[in-house]
Motif scaffolding. Structure first.
Motif, PDB file in Angstrom:
ATOM      1  N   PHE A   1       0.837  -1.187   0.000  1.00 30.87           N
ATOM      2  CA  PHE A   1       0.000   0.000   0.000  1.00 30.87           C
ATOM      3  C   PHE A   1       0.876   1.241   0.000  1.00 30.87           C
ATOM      4  N   VAL A   2       0.254   2.381  -0.276  1.00 32.28           N
ATOM      5  CA  VAL A   2       0.948   3.662  -0.174  1.00 32.28           C
ATOM      6  C   VAL A   2       0.163   4.539   0.783  1.00 32.28           C
ATOM      7  N   LYS A   3       0.829   5.554   1.345  1.00 31.53           N
ATOM      8  CA  LYS A   3       0.193   6.460   2.286  1.00 31.53           C
ATOM      9  C   LYS A   3      -0.090   7.786   1.587  1.00 31.53           C
ATOM     10  N   ILE A   4      -1.332   8.241   1.685  1.00 35.22           N
ATOM     11  CA  ILE A   4      -1.700   9.534   1.119  1.00 35.22           C
ATOM     12  C   ILE A   4      -2.300  10.380   2.235  1.00 35.22           C
ATOM     13  N   SER A   5      -1.648  11.483   2.533  1.00 34.62           N
ATOM     14  CA  SER A   5      -2.111  12.363   3.599  1.00 34.62           C
ATOM     15  C   SER A   5      -3.353  13.146   3.169  1.00 34.62           C
ATOM     16  N   ARG A   6      -4.174  13.494   4.140  1.00 29.92           N
ATOM     17  CA  ARG A   6      -5.335  14.329   3.830  1.00 29.92           C
ATOM     18  C   ARG A   6      -4.914  15.719   3.339  1.00 29.92           C
ATOM     19  N   LYS A   7      -3.645  16.049   3.524  1.00 27.48           N
ATOM     20  CA  LYS A   7      -3.143  17.340   3.038  1.00 27.48           C
ATOM     21  C   LYS A   7      -3.218  17.431   1.519  1.00 27.48           C
ATOM     22  N   ILE A   8      -3.429  16.284   0.870  1.00 26.68           N
ATOM     23  CA  ILE A   8      -3.522  16.303  -0.595  1.00 26.68           C
ATOM     24  C   ILE A   8      -4.712  17.150  -1.042  1.00 26.68           C
ATOM     25  N   LEU A   9      -5.682  17.343  -0.141  1.00 24.85           N
ATOM     26  CA  LEU A   9      -6.838  18.186  -0.467  1.00 24.85           C
ATOM     27  C   LEU A   9      -6.420  19.624  -0.750  1.00 24.85           C
TER      28      LEU A   9
ATOM     29  N   ALA B   1      16.380   6.114 -25.576  1.00 26.18           N
ATOM     30  CA  ALA B   1      15.872   5.644 -26.864  1.00 26.18           C
ATOM     31  C   ALA B   1      14.951   4.436 -26.704  1.00 26.18           C
ATOM     32  N   LYS B   2      15.115   3.687 -25.606  1.00 29.82           N
ATOM     33  CA  LYS B   2      14.362   2.451 -25.423  1.00 29.82           C
ATOM     34  C   LYS B   2      13.164   2.583 -24.489  1.00 29.82           C
ATOM     35  N   ASN B   3      13.252   3.443 -23.492  1.00 30.67           N
ATOM     36  CA  ASN B   3      12.174   3.500 -22.518  1.00 30.67           C
ATOM     37  C   ASN B   3      12.190   4.819 -21.744  1.00 30.67           C
ATOM     38  N   THR B   4      11.229   4.938 -20.861  1.00 30.52           N
ATOM     39  CA  THR B   4      11.117   6.107 -19.985  1.00 30.52           C
ATOM     40  C   THR B   4      11.056   5.637 -18.546  1.00 30.52           C
ATOM     41  N   VAL B   5      11.830   6.282 -17.676  1.00 35.11           N
ATOM     42  CA  VAL B   5      11.803   5.959 -16.251  1.00 35.11           C
ATOM     43  C   VAL B   5      11.157   7.133 -15.517  1.00 35.11           C
ATOM     44  N   ILE B   6      10.118   6.830 -14.747  1.00 36.05           N
ATOM     45  CA  ILE B   6       9.457   7.842 -13.924  1.00 36.05           C
ATOM     46  C   ILE B   6       9.943   7.662 -12.484  1.00 36.05           C
ATOM     47  N   ILE B   7      10.367   8.744 -11.867  1.00 35.44           N
ATOM     48  CA  ILE B   7      10.850   8.714 -10.483  1.00 35.44           C
ATOM     49  C   ILE B   7       9.925   9.574  -9.626  1.00 35.44           C
ATOM     50  N   VAL B   8       9.345   8.981  -8.598  1.00 34.06           N
ATOM     51  CA  VAL B   8       8.506   9.740  -7.666  1.00 34.06           C
ATOM     52  C   VAL B   8       9.433  10.419  -6.661  1.00 34.06           C
ATOM     53  N   ASN B   9       9.502  11.725  -6.698  1.00 33.89           N
ATOM     54  CA  ASN B   9      10.361  12.456  -5.769  1.00 33.89           C
ATOM     55  C   ASN B   9       9.790  12.383  -4.353  1.00 33.89           C
ATOM     56  N   ASN B  10      10.686  12.375  -3.372  1.00 30.16           N
ATOM     57  CA  ASN B  10      10.269  12.294  -1.963  1.00 30.16           C
ATOM     58  C   ASN B  10       9.384  11.073  -1.708  1.00 30.16           C
ATOM     59  N   TYR B  11       9.761   9.944  -2.311  1.00 31.69           N
ATOM     60  CA  TYR B  11       8.935   8.726  -2.221  1.00 31.69           C
ATOM     61  C   TYR B  11       8.715   8.270  -0.785  1.00 31.69           C
ATOM     62  N   GLU B  12       9.683   8.543   0.089  1.00 33.52           N
ATOM     63  CA  GLU B  12       9.577   8.103   1.479  1.00 33.52           C
ATOM     64  C   GLU B  12       8.357   8.704   2.184  1.00 33.52           C
ATOM     65  N   LYS B  13       7.855   9.833   1.694  1.00 28.14           N
ATOM     66  CA  LYS B  13       6.671  10.447   2.295  1.00 28.14           C
ATOM     67  C   LYS B  13       5.438   9.572   2.108  1.00 28.14           C
ATOM     68  N   TYR B  14       5.467   8.785   1.029  1.00 28.28           N
ATOM     69  CA  TYR B  14       4.289   7.987   0.692  1.00 28.28           C
ATOM     70  C   TYR B  14       4.457   6.508   1.032  1.00 28.28           C
ATOM     71  N   GLN B  15       5.695   6.051   1.170  1.00 29.22           N
ATOM     72  CA  GLN B  15       5.953   4.631   1.410  1.00 29.22           C
ATOM     73  C   GLN B  15       7.153   4.499   2.321  1.00 29.22           C
ATOM     74  N   SER B  16       6.943   4.382   3.630  1.00 29.60           N
ATOM     75  CA  SER B  16       8.058   4.284   4.561  1.00 29.60           C
ATOM     76  C   SER B  16       8.716   2.929   4.447  1.00 29.60           C
ATOM     77  N   SER B  17      10.019   2.888   4.675  1.00 28.70           N
ATOM     78  CA  SER B  17      10.806   1.667   4.552  1.00 28.70           C
ATOM     79  C   SER B  17      10.633   0.770   5.760  1.00 28.70           C
ATOM     80  N   ASP B  18      10.694  -0.558   5.520  1.00 28.05           N
ATOM     81  CA  ASP B  18      10.621  -1.523   6.615  1.00 28.05           C
ATOM     82  C   ASP B  18      11.858  -1.454   7.485  1.00 28.05           C
ATOM     83  N   LYS B  19      13.009  -1.195   6.860  1.00 29.96           N
ATOM     84  CA  LYS B  19      14.256  -1.246   7.613  1.00 29.96           C
ATOM     85  C   LYS B  19      15.134  -0.055   7.270  1.00 29.96           C
ATOM     86  N   VAL B  20      15.813   0.460   8.261  1.00 27.73           N
ATOM     87  CA  VAL B  20      16.824   1.493   8.060  1.00 27.73           C
ATOM     88  C   VAL B  20      18.029   1.085   8.889  1.00 27.73           C
ATOM     89  N   GLY B  21      19.131   0.806   8.205  1.00 31.05           N
ATOM     90  CA  GLY B  21      20.326   0.386   8.921  1.00 31.05           C
ATOM     91  C   GLY B  21      20.129  -0.917   9.678  1.00 31.05           C
TER      92      GLY B  21
END
Length: 246
Positions: A6-14, A89-109
Motif C-alpha cells: 500500500f501507499v500512504k496519502i495524507s489528507r493534506k492532498i486536499l 531511446a528504449k524507454n522512460t523511467v518515472i521517479i517519484v520524488n520524496n517517495y519516502e513520504k508515501y511509502q516508509s521503509s521496513d528497515k533502516v540500517g
C-alpha cells in the motif's frame, strides 16, 4: 504492474495545487502505486525505490487517459517537482520524488522502522483508518475458503508462505516469480506478466503447474490473441482444464 502492499496519502492532498485537476491527480496516484517499493533490476536496468519503467503508451493504457492527457498531466507533475522523467531511446523511467513520504521503509540500517510491515502483518483495529472493529477470532474461521484472500501471494491472510491452505492450493506463481520469468522471455515485460497473473486472480481459475509453458505461448501470441486469452480466462473458460479455486 506492481500489486503488493500500500501507499500512504495524507489528507493534506486536499490542499495540493493539482488536486482539482482530475487527470493530474489520477496520474500521480497511479505513479505512487506503480513505483517499485524496493530497488530492482529490470532487463539490465537498475531501478531505485520509487521509480518504474514505462512509456507514454503504457501510461495511457493503464490510466485510461489519452496520450495527450497523460503528457499534459506529466508536465504538471514535473513542473512542481512531484516526479522526474528520464527518457532514453528504449524507454522512460518515472521517479517519484520524496517517495519516502508515501511509502516508509521496513528497515533502516538493519532496524525495523515500521511496526506493521508492508503486505505481511495485520495491524490491530486501533491503527486502521476509522477504527474498525477487530475481526472475529472464532475458531470456525480458521479454514479459508479462498486461497487468493491475500492476492499478492495467494496465501491465507497475514501469511506469505501459503500456510492455512491445502497443499494443492498453495501459490505456484507469485508476483516476483512471474516478473522474473517474464524478464527472460523475448517480447515480454512487466505489464504483460501482471496482466497474465491478474487474469487468474480475477477468474478464480487455478494456476496450472506448467504455467511457465503457458506463459511462453501467451507471450509469443499477437496482441489480439493475448486479449482473447485473457478475456476467456477471466470468464472462467479454462476452469474445466485447470480447476477452480472457489
Amino acid at each position: 504492474m506492481t500489486e503488493e502492499g500500500f501507499v500512504k496519502i495524507s489528507r493534506k492532498i486536499l490542499n495540493w495545487g493539482w488536486f482539482r485537476d482530475i487527470n493530474t491527480t489520477h496520474l500521480f496516484i497511479y505513479c505512487l502505486i506503480r513505483a517499485n517499493y524496493r530497488d530492482v533490476e529490470w532487463k539490465g536496468i537498475k531501478l531505485k525505490r520509487g521509480s518504474f519503467v514505462t512509456s507514454l503508451k503504457h501510461l495511457s493504457e493503464e490510466t485510461g487517459l489519452s496520450q495527450r492527457e497523460v503528457r499534459t498531466a506529466l508536465e504538471h507533475l514535473i513542473s512542481t517537482n512531484e516526479v522526474t522523467k528520464r527518457t532514453s531511446a528504449k524507454n522512460t523511467v518515472i521517479i517519484v520524488n520524496n517517495y519516502e513520504k508515501y511509502q516508509s521503509s521496513d528497515k533502516v540500517g538493519g532496524t525495523k522502522t515500521a511496526k506493521y510491515r508492508q503486505g505481511t502483518d495485520k495491524a490491530p483495529a486501533k491503527y486502521r483508518q476509522g477504527g474498525d472493529k477487530v475481526a472475529t477470532t472464532d475458531k470456525k474461521k480458521k479454514k479459508y475458503s479462498h486461497p487468493n484472500r491475500d492476492e499478492n501471494t495467494g496465501a491465507a491472510p497475514g501469511r506469505s508462505d501459503g500456510a492455512g491452505l491445502d497443499a494443492q492450493r498453495k501459490p505456484v506463481m507469485t508476483v516476483e516469480e512471474i516478473r522474473a520469468f517474464a524478464a527472460t522471455v523475448p517480447g515480454s515485460d512487466d505489464y504483460l506478466a501482471c496482466d497474465f497473473r491478474r487474469g487468474f486472480i480475477k477468474s478464480g481459475t487455478m494456476v496450472p503447474a506448467d504455467w511457465q509453458e503457458v506463459y511462453l505461448r501467451f507471450a509469443a501470441a499477437g496482441k489480439d490473441r493475448q486479449r482473447e486469452f485473457l478475456d476467456l480466462l477471466e470468464k472462467g473458460a479454462y476452469r474445466d482444464k485447470w480447476g477452480c479455486v472457489d
